[in-house]
Design a protein around this motif. Structure first.
Motif, mmCIF file in Angstrom:
data_model
loop_
_atom_site.group_PDB
_atom_site.id
_atom_site.type_symbol
_atom_site.label_atom_id
_atom_site.label_comp_id
_atom_site.label_asym_id
_atom_site.label_seq_id
_atom_site.Cartn_x
_atom_site.Cartn_y
_atom_site.Cartn_z
ATOM 1 N N CYS A 239 35.228 47.972 -1.649
ATOM 2 C CA CYS A 239 35.713 46.884 -0.803
ATOM 3 C C CYS A 239 35.645 45.577 -1.591
ATOM 4 O O CYS A 239 34.574 45.165 -2.050
ATOM 5 C CB CYS A 239 34.880 46.778 0.471
ATOM 6 S SG CYS A 239 35.471 45.517 1.621
ATOM 7 N N GLU A 242 35.312 38.520 -1.098
ATOM 8 C CA GLU A 242 35.903 37.212 -1.336
ATOM 9 C C GLU A 242 34.906 36.208 -1.903
ATOM 10 O O GLU A 242 35.297 35.210 -2.465
ATOM 11 C CB GLU A 242 36.493 36.668 -0.031
ATOM 12 C CG GLU A 242 37.693 37.470 0.448
ATOM 13 C CD GLU A 242 38.392 36.803 1.597
ATOM 14 O OE1 GLU A 242 37.898 35.753 2.047
ATOM 15 O OE2 GLU A 242 39.426 37.318 2.043
ATOM 16 N N ARG A 266 42.192 36.256 -3.525
ATOM 17 C CA ARG A 266 43.599 36.619 -3.344
ATOM 18 C C ARG A 266 44.540 35.435 -3.562
ATOM 19 O O ARG A 266 45.626 35.388 -2.976
ATOM 20 C CB ARG A 266 43.844 37.181 -1.936
ATOM 21 C CG ARG A 266 43.045 38.437 -1.590
ATOM 22 C CD ARG A 266 43.457 39.599 -2.493
ATOM 23 N NE ARG A 266 43.088 40.884 -1.934
ATOM 24 C CZ ARG A 266 41.892 41.441 -2.038
ATOM 25 N NH1 ARG A 266 40.920 40.795 -2.673
ATOM 26 N NH2 ARG A 266 41.655 42.638 -1.538
ATOM 27 N N ARG A 316 37.349 42.326 -8.334
ATOM 28 C CA ARG A 316 38.368 43.107 -7.617
ATOM 29 C C ARG A 316 38.805 44.243 -8.531
ATOM 30 O O ARG A 316 38.956 44.038 -9.741
ATOM 31 C CB ARG A 316 39.563 42.226 -7.250
ATOM 32 C CG ARG A 316 40.607 42.965 -6.430
ATOM 33 C CD ARG A 316 41.808 42.111 -6.114
ATOM 34 N NE ARG A 316 42.810 42.878 -5.379
ATOM 35 C CZ ARG A 316 44.007 42.426 -5.035
ATOM 36 N NH1 ARG A 316 44.369 41.189 -5.368
ATOM 37 N NH2 ARG A 316 44.847 43.181 -4.364
ATOM 38 N N GLU A 505 42.217 50.613 -2.251
ATOM 39 C CA GLU A 505 41.421 49.391 -2.259
ATOM 40 C C GLU A 505 41.293 48.877 -0.833
ATOM 41 O O GLU A 505 42.290 48.853 -0.088
ATOM 42 C CB GLU A 505 42.089 48.336 -3.142
ATOM 43 C CG GLU A 505 41.272 47.061 -3.287
ATOM 44 C CD GLU A 505 41.966 46.041 -4.174
ATOM 45 O OE1 GLU A 505 41.615 44.848 -4.078
ATOM 46 O OE2 GLU A 505 42.868 46.435 -4.935
ATOM 47 N N SER A 507 40.487 45.885 1.773
ATOM 48 C CA SER A 507 40.439 44.426 1.909
ATOM 49 C C SER A 507 39.441 44.049 3.001
ATOM 50 O O SER A 507 38.841 44.910 3.653
ATOM 51 C CB SER A 507 41.828 43.884 2.236
ATOM 52 O OG SER A 507 42.710 44.128 1.170
ATOM 53 N N ASP A 508 39.295 42.767 3.195
ATOM 54 C CA ASP A 508 38.341 42.267 4.176
ATOM 55 C C ASP A 508 38.760 42.712 5.577
ATOM 56 O O ASP A 508 39.880 42.424 6.023
ATOM 57 C CB ASP A 508 38.294 40.730 4.098
ATOM 58 C CG ASP A 508 37.222 40.132 5.001
ATOM 59 O OD1 ASP A 508 36.374 40.901 5.495
ATOM 60 O OD2 ASP A 508 37.246 38.903 5.209
ATOM 61 N N GLN A 511 40.250 40.268 8.331
ATOM 62 C CA GLN A 511 41.648 39.839 8.339
ATOM 63 C C GLN A 511 42.442 40.462 9.485
ATOM 64 O O GLN A 511 43.489 39.941 9.871
ATOM 65 C CB GLN A 511 42.317 40.185 7.005
ATOM 66 C CG GLN A 511 41.750 39.430 5.820
ATOM 67 C CD GLN A 511 42.397 39.847 4.511
ATOM 68 O OE1 GLN A 511 43.218 40.764 4.492
ATOM 69 N NE2 GLN A 511 42.025 39.189 3.421
ATOM 70 N N ASN A 533 41.120 48.165 6.550
ATOM 71 C CA ASN A 533 42.220 47.369 6.000
ATOM 72 C C ASN A 533 42.543 47.896 4.609
ATOM 73 O O ASN A 533 41.966 47.457 3.606
ATOM 74 C CB ASN A 533 41.819 45.889 5.961
ATOM 75 C CG ASN A 533 42.994 44.992 5.597
ATOM 76 O OD1 ASN A 533 44.128 45.443 5.499
ATOM 77 N ND2 ASN A 533 42.719 43.709 5.392
ATOM 78 N N ASN A 535 44.850 48.508 1.279
ATOM 79 C CA ASN A 535 45.806 47.691 0.533
ATOM 80 C C ASN A 535 47.081 48.441 0.181
ATOM 81 O O ASN A 535 48.169 47.858 0.197
ATOM 82 C CB ASN A 535 45.164 47.161 -0.754
ATOM 83 C CG ASN A 535 44.444 45.849 -0.546
ATOM 84 O OD1 ASN A 535 44.248 45.414 0.585
ATOM 85 N ND2 ASN A 535 44.031 45.220 -1.631
#
Length: 571
Positions: A239, A242, A266, A316, A505, A507-508, A511, A533, A535
């Motif tokens: 994960c 950020e 991002r 990332r 991958e 993501s947060d 979101q 989430n 990608n």
């Protein structure tokens, strides 16, 4: 009939005599078998267990032998008495009497054979038991001569010969000794010595369900320490975070540290954009690098670059384009000449980076656009998904050629990257239509071609792209609309993948929360809930009409051929 009676009388006496003899023989055999057991050896006080065993074995053997012999003799006498012929028999029945006597003789012979077999078996058993008893007596006498105290090992060796009741008694004695020893241990001040009663609940057996529930939190926790529940199917995926938690590494070049923060937040997205930013930061690292004393430039620079790439991967996961560029750079390091000054070597590496950006990204985009300009005509409606710099370049080139066409931009949450694509195309003067992915089925009937970007093209022909690409390709296939995937060869990968679970991958998850009225709001406090989430997704080659590369317009199955032509591309 006195003649017949005199003829039958001798036969009766013979049978009775034979039965008596057999009974005497069986009694003698029983006495002989009991003779080895008669002399009783005096039991020593040091081995009470063996004395009890010998007495029990002797009594059981004698009782078995006597009962078997008496029962067999009684059965034979009864059979003979039943089968005897009465004295009043007619002359016509002499033949039948003779036949019965033969049957009786045969029965007697069979009984004798059975008695002999039984006697032999019992004798062998008696010999085995006597041998065992003699061995036990000798083993008991041996420690008595040496006179050492009986050890625990000796007791353990004798345990198999003990009965169940004796074993239980010994175990209870050992348990009592252990409890007494634990009670004698010194206790710390202010604490009472433990009693035997509280220890009983600990001995209770735990059911399998209780054991599973007690051990499950350590093996597969339902939630992380922060209270976030994880989806077990995607636990192997990384994960992206950020927050820039790796920015304080003193060994990382400032340009790489800045790029890592941009990757994590991002602000730099897209395969080509991430690759170009990486190569620019790498050029700065090479320019500022100083070779340590007594070290070689190529090897020391390779180690430093590897550390910087690991830092970016922590911020990332690297894109396939970035991985391929890093592999090309490593190959270039191994080919550097050793008799050239360090400044010239840095210039060679800088020239390689500029050439790579120009050929693999710039000229490749021009070649792909040239192939597609022949396919775009007046009146076409191009449908694209999310944001792709390559498709933006193709549309701008078609507008420069003054082709009358329009574009349908399909977007999806939570990234909404299609809005950036819409802004760029509208700024260039291209008519556009913007819809979300849930309305793609309504606008697909208007499209004449579907142009899709790609994050990577796998060796088995599957296309790895932004999540939602596979759905758009599926709807286009249902409407018989050609799907063209635009992908440069520096994005080709040697990896095989048929789903989006093996490699992806995350993501947060925050979101996915839209406003205070969203049902996912405050999802961390809702127990076993984890918004997922993803990608990327995987599009099978059956849904793709062709792949447009700088080499040619190829089917998806031609990826291994391109990798064979350029063996240093795939990662």
């Amino acid at each position: 009939m006195p003649g017949t009676q005199d003829a039958v009388a001798p036969e009766k006496t013979r049978e009775q005599v034979m039965a008596e003899r057999e009974a005497k023989k069986l009694a003698k055999q029983a006495k002989k078998q009991n003779k080895p057991q008669s002399p009783a050896t005096p039991a020593t006080p040091a081995a009470p267990a063996t004395k009890i065993i010998t007495e029990v074995v002797q009594t059981t053997i004698t009782t078995k032998l006597t009962t078997t012999t008496t029962t067999k003799a009684q059965e034979k006498l009864d059979s003979l008495a039943i089968k005897t012929v009465p004295p009043t028999v007619a002359n016509g029945n002499d033949a039948e009497a003779g036949e019965k006597s033969r049957e009786q003789i045969k029965a007697d012979r069979g009984a004798k054979k059975a008695a002999k077999k039984a006697g032999k078996g019992a004798g062998a058993k008696v010999e085995d038991t006597t041998q065992r008893l003699s061995d036990l007596k000798e083993s008991d006498k041996a420690p008595a001569k040496a006179a050492p105290p009986a050890t625990e090992n000796d007791l353990e060796k004798k345990k198999p010969a003990l009965s169940k009741a004796e074993r239980r008694a010994i175990q209870e004695a050992q348990r009592a000794a252990k409890t007494q020893g634990q009670a004698k241990k010194p206790q710390p001040a202010g604490k009472a010595p433990p009693t035997a009663a509280p220890k009983e609940p600990k001995r209770e057996s735990v059911s399998p369900t209780k054991a599973a529930t007690s051990s499950s939190p350590s093996k597969c926790p339902a939630s992380t320490p922060s209270g976030e529940c994880r989806v077990k199917l995607f636990n192997h995926l990384v994960c992206a975070k950020e927050d820039s938690q790796f920015i304080n590494d003193p060994l990382v070049h400032p340009s790489i540290a800045r790029l890592g923060v941009q990757y994590a937040k991002r602000t730099v997205v897209g395969s080509n954009a991430r690759c170009i930013a990486f190569l620019h930061a790498l050029r700065q690292v090479v320019h500022d690098f100083e070779t340590p004393a007594k070290k070689e430039f190529g090897r020391s620079l390779d180690a430093a670059v590897k550390h910087h790439v690991d830092h970016l991967h922590k911020c990332r996961p690297l894109a396939v384009s970035v991985s391929n560029a890093y592999k090309q750079f490593k190959n270039q390091l191994t080919q550097l000449p050793a008799d050239i000054p360090e400044t010239e070597l840095k210039e060679l590496l800088g020239h390689f980076i500029d050439t790579y950006i120009e050929n693999q990204i710039g000229k490749a985009a021009q070649a792909i656009s040239g192939f597609l300009q022949e396919k775009i005509t007046d009146g076409d409606v191009l449908l694209t998904f999310a944001c792709s710099s390559l498709i933006q370049f193709i549309c701008e080139e078609a507008k420069r050629r003054k082709v009358a066409f329009r574009v349908i931009v399909v977007d999806s949450r939570p990234g909404c990257e299609g809005q950036e694509m819409l802004r760029r195309l509208h700024a260039y003067g291209i008519p556009c239509t913007y819809v979300l992915i849930n309305a793609v089925g309504y606008v697909m009937a208007e499209a004449t071609k579907v142009l899709l970007g790609a994050h990577a093209l796998l060796a088995n022909g599957y296309v790895m792209a932004r999540t939602g690409t596979a759905q758009v390709a599926l709807v286009a296939n249902a409407h018989n609309v050609p799907v063209l995937v635009c992908c440069e060869t520096h994005k080709f990968s040697e990896r095989f993948q048929t789903d989006a679970i093996v490699y992806n991958e995350l993501s947060d998850p925050n979101q996915l929360v839209r406003g205070d009225k969203c049902q996912l709001n405050n999802w961390k406090a809702k127990g076993k809930l984890m918004p997922l989430n993803l990608n990327y997704d995987i599009t099978p080659p059956e849904l793709v009409s062709a792949v447009v590369t700088e080499v040619a317009i190829l089917p998806c199955t031609s990826v291994p051929v391109i990798l064979r032509i350029k063996p240093d591309i795939g990662y």
